[in-house]
Design a protein around this motif. Structure first.
Motif, PDB file in Angstrom:
ATOM      1  N   ARG A  64      -5.846  -3.335  -3.943  1.00  0.00           N
ATOM      2  CA  ARG A  64      -6.534  -3.428  -2.665  1.00  0.00           C
ATOM      3  C   ARG A  64      -6.158  -4.739  -1.968  1.00  0.00           C
ATOM      4  O   ARG A  64      -5.987  -5.758  -2.627  1.00  0.00           O
ATOM      5  CB  ARG A  64      -8.053  -3.359  -2.859  1.00  0.00           C
ATOM      6  CG  ARG A  64      -8.522  -2.044  -3.485  1.00  0.00           C
ATOM      7  CD  ARG A  64      -8.359  -0.893  -2.504  1.00  0.00           C
ATOM      8  NE  ARG A  64      -8.774   0.396  -3.068  1.00  0.00           N
ATOM      9  CZ  ARG A  64      -7.955   1.327  -3.481  1.00  0.00           C
ATOM     10  NH1 ARG A  64      -6.648   1.128  -3.431  1.00  0.00           N
ATOM     11  NH2 ARG A  64      -8.409   2.465  -3.955  1.00  0.00           N
ATOM     12  N   ARG A 106      -1.138   1.948  -6.263  1.00  0.00           N
ATOM     13  CA  ARG A 106      -2.217   2.673  -5.593  1.00  0.00           C
ATOM     14  C   ARG A 106      -3.584   2.043  -5.828  1.00  0.00           C
ATOM     15  O   ARG A 106      -4.500   2.189  -5.007  1.00  0.00           O
ATOM     16  CB  ARG A 106      -2.246   4.127  -6.059  1.00  0.00           C
ATOM     17  CG  ARG A 106      -1.079   4.955  -5.548  1.00  0.00           C
ATOM     18  CD  ARG A 106      -1.225   6.411  -5.959  1.00  0.00           C
ATOM     19  NE  ARG A 106      -0.124   7.219  -5.463  1.00  0.00           N
ATOM     20  CZ  ARG A 106      -0.041   7.723  -4.254  1.00  0.00           C
ATOM     21  NH1 ARG A 106      -1.021   7.481  -3.398  1.00  0.00           N
ATOM     22  NH2 ARG A 106       0.979   8.452  -3.882  1.00  0.00           N
ATOM     23  N   THR A 117       0.817  -1.221   0.000  1.00  0.00           N
ATOM     24  CA  THR A 117       0.000   0.000   0.000  1.00  0.00           C
ATOM     25  C   THR A 117       0.848   1.267   0.000  1.00  0.00           C
ATOM     26  O   THR A 117       0.368   2.335  -0.380  1.00  0.00           O
ATOM     27  CB  THR A 117      -0.950   0.030   1.213  1.00  0.00           C
ATOM     28  OG1 THR A 117      -0.189  -0.051   2.429  1.00  0.00           O
ATOM     29  CG2 THR A 117      -1.931  -1.133   1.159  1.00  0.00           C
ATOM     30  N   ARG A 166      -6.699   6.034   2.605  1.00  0.00           N
ATOM     31  CA  ARG A 166      -6.567   5.335   1.330  1.00  0.00           C
ATOM     32  C   ARG A 166      -7.932   4.933   0.783  1.00  0.00           C
ATOM     33  O   ARG A 166      -8.177   4.997  -0.419  1.00  0.00           O
ATOM     34  CB  ARG A 166      -5.686   4.095   1.520  1.00  0.00           C
ATOM     35  CG  ARG A 166      -5.525   3.208   0.293  1.00  0.00           C
ATOM     36  CD  ARG A 166      -4.661   2.002   0.656  1.00  0.00           C
ATOM     37  NE  ARG A 166      -4.623   1.002  -0.403  1.00  0.00           N
ATOM     38  CZ  ARG A 166      -3.762   0.997  -1.398  1.00  0.00           C
ATOM     39  NH1 ARG A 166      -2.866   1.958  -1.473  1.00  0.00           N
ATOM     40  NH2 ARG A 166      -3.780   0.039  -2.321  1.00  0.00           N
ATOM     41  N   ASP A 167      -8.826   4.494   1.655  1.00  0.00           N
ATOM     42  CA  ASP A 167     -10.146   4.051   1.231  1.00  0.00           C
ATOM     43  C   ASP A 167     -11.114   4.091   2.404  1.00  0.00           C
ATOM     44  O   ASP A 167     -10.791   4.586   3.487  1.00  0.00           O
ATOM     45  CB  ASP A 167     -10.088   2.633   0.633  1.00  0.00           C
ATOM     46  CG  ASP A 167      -9.426   1.628   1.573  1.00  0.00           C
ATOM     47  OD1 ASP A 167      -9.457   1.860   2.798  1.00  0.00           O
ATOM     48  OD2 ASP A 167      -8.886   0.626   1.095  1.00  0.00           O
ATOM     49  N   GLY A 206      -3.157  -0.462   5.790  1.00  0.00           N
ATOM     50  CA  GLY A 206      -3.713  -0.096   4.493  1.00  0.00           C
ATOM     51  C   GLY A 206      -4.628  -1.121   3.868  1.00  0.00           C
ATOM     52  O   GLY A 206      -5.070  -0.948   2.734  1.00  0.00           O
TER      53      GLY A 206
END
Length: 230
Positions: free
Chosen positions: A91, A88, A82, A213-214, A111
């Motif tokens: 996942r 990027r 990550t 990041r999400d 991450g």
């Protein structure tokens, strides 16, 4: 963001990297995933070091990551993947067992976009891969937010939390709290009388301002800062 459905013809297959030091486990996952039209296995890794190398070589959409491995464990490998600027879009979906629950929060901090129990059924695993590939957070139903709360509660400091949230507008704080409760954009919009698109915009702004990041990391922040409590 909608979650891709099985057999979708309007998108490229989800590229998955399998990471586990047990050959039988990898074989089982591959057999399950290879029959899905919208998922393709692009590689396998047996160690954390190998996982990082394979991720760079294959550029997967999702890494199905075990935790306990030789050389470099899954948490360290997750952190390395990550942190890589050229990965990027990758996942991480961590697989855990009841005796590794203590690693889940650490994995999310590293991450990861979510986690599943290793004894999850085929349908749950396939759904998890699709959810994470779509950029959503995945919290295993049997562990869920109570587990995250157990670990984040030890790290919450009121003053630090307030400083961290100072960058958000009042509306963005409301949205962050609802993300922390596991709500989708549609559910957030309904709760706050907003359109799903507006809710999505607020979520995106919160992610940028908090350096998340999400959505999985937004969930962690919501607990760390006390916006959501057990």
């Amino acid at each position: 963001m909608s979650v891709p459905t099985a057999g979708s013809k309007d998108a490229a297959p989800i590229r998955v990297l399998l990471v586990d030091d047990e050959r039988l486990v990898r074989s089982g996952f591959r057999l399950l995933l290879d029959i899905e039209d919208d998922i393709t296995v692009v590689g396998e890794a047996t160690t954390g070091v190998d996982a990082v190398d394979q991720a760079r070589a294959t550029r997967p959409d999702v890494v199905l990551m075990d935790i306990r491995m030789p050389q470099m464990d899954g948490i360290q490998a997750t952190r390395a993947i990550t942190a890589a600027g050229d990965l990027r879009q990758t996942r991480i979906l961590i697989l855990t067992t009841y005796d590794t629950d203590a690693y889940v929060f650490e994995g999310l901090q590293a991450g990861a976009s979510g986690f599943l129990l290793k004894d999850a059924g085929p349908a749950e695993l396939l759904h998890g891969i699709r959810v994470v590939a779509a950029g959503e957070a995945l919290l295993a139903p049997r562990i869920t937010r109570r587990l995250i709360a157990q670990f984040t509660a030890r790290r919450t400091a009121d003053q630090a939390a307030e400083r961290r949230l100072a960058v958000l507008t009042a509306r963005e704080r409301e949205v962050l709290a609802l993300v922390g409760q596991g709500m989708s954009n549609d559910e957030i919009g309904a709760a706050l009388f907003l359109s799903p698109a507006t809710a999505r915009t607020h979520v995106s702004h919160a992610m940028v301002k908090l350096g998340a990041r999400d959505r999985a990391q937004l969930v962690v922040v919501a607990y760390q800062t006390g916006l959501v409590t057990p």
